[in-house]
Design a protein around this motif. Structure first.
Motif, PDB file in Angstrom:
ATOM      1  N   TYR A  94       0.845  -1.190   0.000  1.00 21.74           N
ATOM      2  CA  TYR A  94       0.000   0.000   0.000  1.00 21.74           C
ATOM      3  C   TYR A  94       0.885   1.247   0.000  1.00 21.74           C
ATOM      4  N   THR A 224      -7.868   0.329   9.733  1.00 23.53           N
ATOM      5  CA  THR A 224      -7.630   1.744  10.019  1.00 23.53           C
ATOM      6  C   THR A 224      -7.702   2.587   8.755  1.00 23.53           C
ATOM      7  N   ILE A 225      -7.007   2.165   7.712  1.00 21.06           N
ATOM      8  CA  ILE A 225      -6.995   2.919   6.459  1.00 21.06           C
ATOM      9  C   ILE A 225      -8.392   3.029   5.871  1.00 21.06           C
ATOM     10  N   GLN A 226      -9.099   1.900   5.831  1.00 19.53           N
ATOM     11  CA  GLN A 226     -10.414   1.899   5.194  1.00 19.53           C
ATOM     12  C   GLN A 226     -11.439   2.682   5.993  1.00 19.53           C
ATOM     13  N   SER A 227     -11.367   2.653   7.308  1.00 19.45           N
ATOM     14  CA  SER A 227     -12.344   3.385   8.113  1.00 19.45           C
ATOM     15  C   SER A 227     -12.067   4.879   8.089  1.00 19.45           C
ATOM     16  N   GLN A 228     -10.810   5.270   8.045  1.00 26.41           N
ATOM     17  CA  GLN A 228     -10.477   6.690   8.066  1.00 26.41           C
ATOM     18  C   GLN A 228     -10.674   7.362   6.708  1.00 26.41           C
ATOM     19  N   GLN A 229     -10.343   6.635   5.625  1.00 28.57           N
ATOM     20  CA  GLN A 229     -10.384   7.246   4.302  1.00 28.57           C
ATOM     21  C   GLN A 229     -11.640   6.899   3.511  1.00 28.57           C
ATOM     22  N   GLY A 230     -12.368   5.885   3.967  1.00 29.67           N
ATOM     23  CA  GLY A 230     -13.587   5.513   3.263  1.00 29.67           C
ATOM     24  C   GLY A 230     -13.344   4.858   1.917  1.00 29.67           C
ATOM     25  N   ILE A 231     -12.144   4.322   1.721  1.00 32.68           N
ATOM     26  CA  ILE A 231     -11.828   3.630   0.479  1.00 32.68           C
ATOM     27  C   ILE A 231     -11.382   2.210   0.800  1.00 32.68           C
ATOM     28  N   TYR A 266     -20.354  -0.048  -1.676  1.00 38.12           N
ATOM     29  CA  TYR A 266     -19.122   0.656  -2.060  1.00 38.12           C
ATOM     30  C   TYR A 266     -18.938   0.653  -3.576  1.00 38.12           C
ATOM     31  N   ILE A 275     -17.117   8.106  -5.277  1.00 39.94           N
ATOM     32  CA  ILE A 275     -15.836   7.820  -4.613  1.00 39.94           C
ATOM     33  C   ILE A 275     -14.722   7.942  -5.644  1.00 39.94           C
TER      34      ILE A 275
END
Length: 275
Positions: A94, A224-231, A266, A275
């Motif tokens: 990533y 963490t990444i997906q919850s914070q950035q929504g991607i 999504y 998105i």
């Protein structure tokens, strides 16, 4: 260029979308999945022929764990006279600009006849194949799981090779543990001055989920990444849509297949440009 995913055990089924997405980001749409006789039918049932992602998927067995480099011998007919990239089924990457890095590695093999591997700094180099550099970041040596590592830079489980990869793999002798080592294949390219090592520095994450602790770390990172950035870090249908492997109708078809799940919602947002 062809692509190979070497997927070892059942734990990899939780992660297979990540290596698939990585090869797709490199613009590779003809991919062979190699796994054990027990696990291979599960991958085929899960992924099918790959048409939902705009790629072609094939499957072959590795009857026994005889080394990573054996994948090129198993895949000889599949590879043919093409260059080939291989990724291990338990590796997650990533970072911003990663797609460009992958395309450059692909081009380096196809146009320059060179191999590219990726280095990443780790705290436990004894677990990995290690690359040693001089003061000018030129590669001096490669070692497989050394007792006394010469550096903290591990070679990740992602490799790009030119069309000689099968020929080189066939020339290898088994190591002391009876395996055809990927490090020995890389050494051949290094000895012929045909190997480039691209360092993945700050801003990149490489997660090798080969241990229970690292698997938990990977789950925490992805969450963490997906919850914070929504991607989504790995959404093969989204990647296929964004790079033109499938169209909007095909993406919506996949979204409907997932129903009212978060993933289905999504994909619908991606299709609608939200998105």
């Amino acid at each position: 260029m062809k692509g190979i995913i070497l997927a070892g055990g059942s734990g990899t089924r939780l992660l297979i979308y990540y290596p698939l997405s990585t090869l797709m980001l490199a613009g590779i749409d003809d991919i062979l999945i190699i796994s054990t006789p027990t696990d291979l039918p599960n991958f085929e049932k899960l992924l099918g022929d790959g048409s939902q992602y705009g790629v072609k998927l094939s499957y072959k067995e590795q009857p026994s764990p005889d080394g990573l480099a054996q994948a090129f011998i198993i895949g000889e007919d599949f590879i043919g006279d093409d260059c080939c990239a291989m990724i291990l089924g338990d590796n997650i990457f990533y970072g911003a600009g990663f797609g460009t890095i992958l395309l450059n590695a692909k081009r380096n093999a196809e146009e320059n006849g060179r191999a590219t591997v990726f280095g990443y700094r780790v705290d436990d180099p004894e677990r990995f194949g290690i690359v040693e550099f001089d003061e000018n970041e030129m590669v001096l040596s490669l070692e497989e799981k050394p007792r006394k590592p010469k550096s903290h830079f591990a070679v990740t489980g992602l490799y790009f090779y030119d069309k000689r990869c099968v020929e080189y793999a066939k020339s290898l002798n088994p190591s002391e543990r009876g395996e055809l080592e990927i490090t020995d294949l890389n050494k051949l390219y290094l000895e012929n001055d045909e190997l480039d090592v691209k360092l993945l520095g700050r801003g990149f994450a490489w997660l090798d989920t080969g241990t229970m602790e690292s698997l938990i770390d990977a789950a925490d990172f992805v969450r963490t990444i997906q919850s914070q950035q929504g991607i989504r870090i790995s959404a093969p249908e989204e990647i296929a849509f964004r790079i033109g492997m499938i169209d909007k109708d095909k993406l919506m078809e996949s979204a409907k297949k997932y129903g009212k799940s978060d993933y289905g919602k999504y994909l619908k947002k991606v299709a609608k440009g939200e998105i």
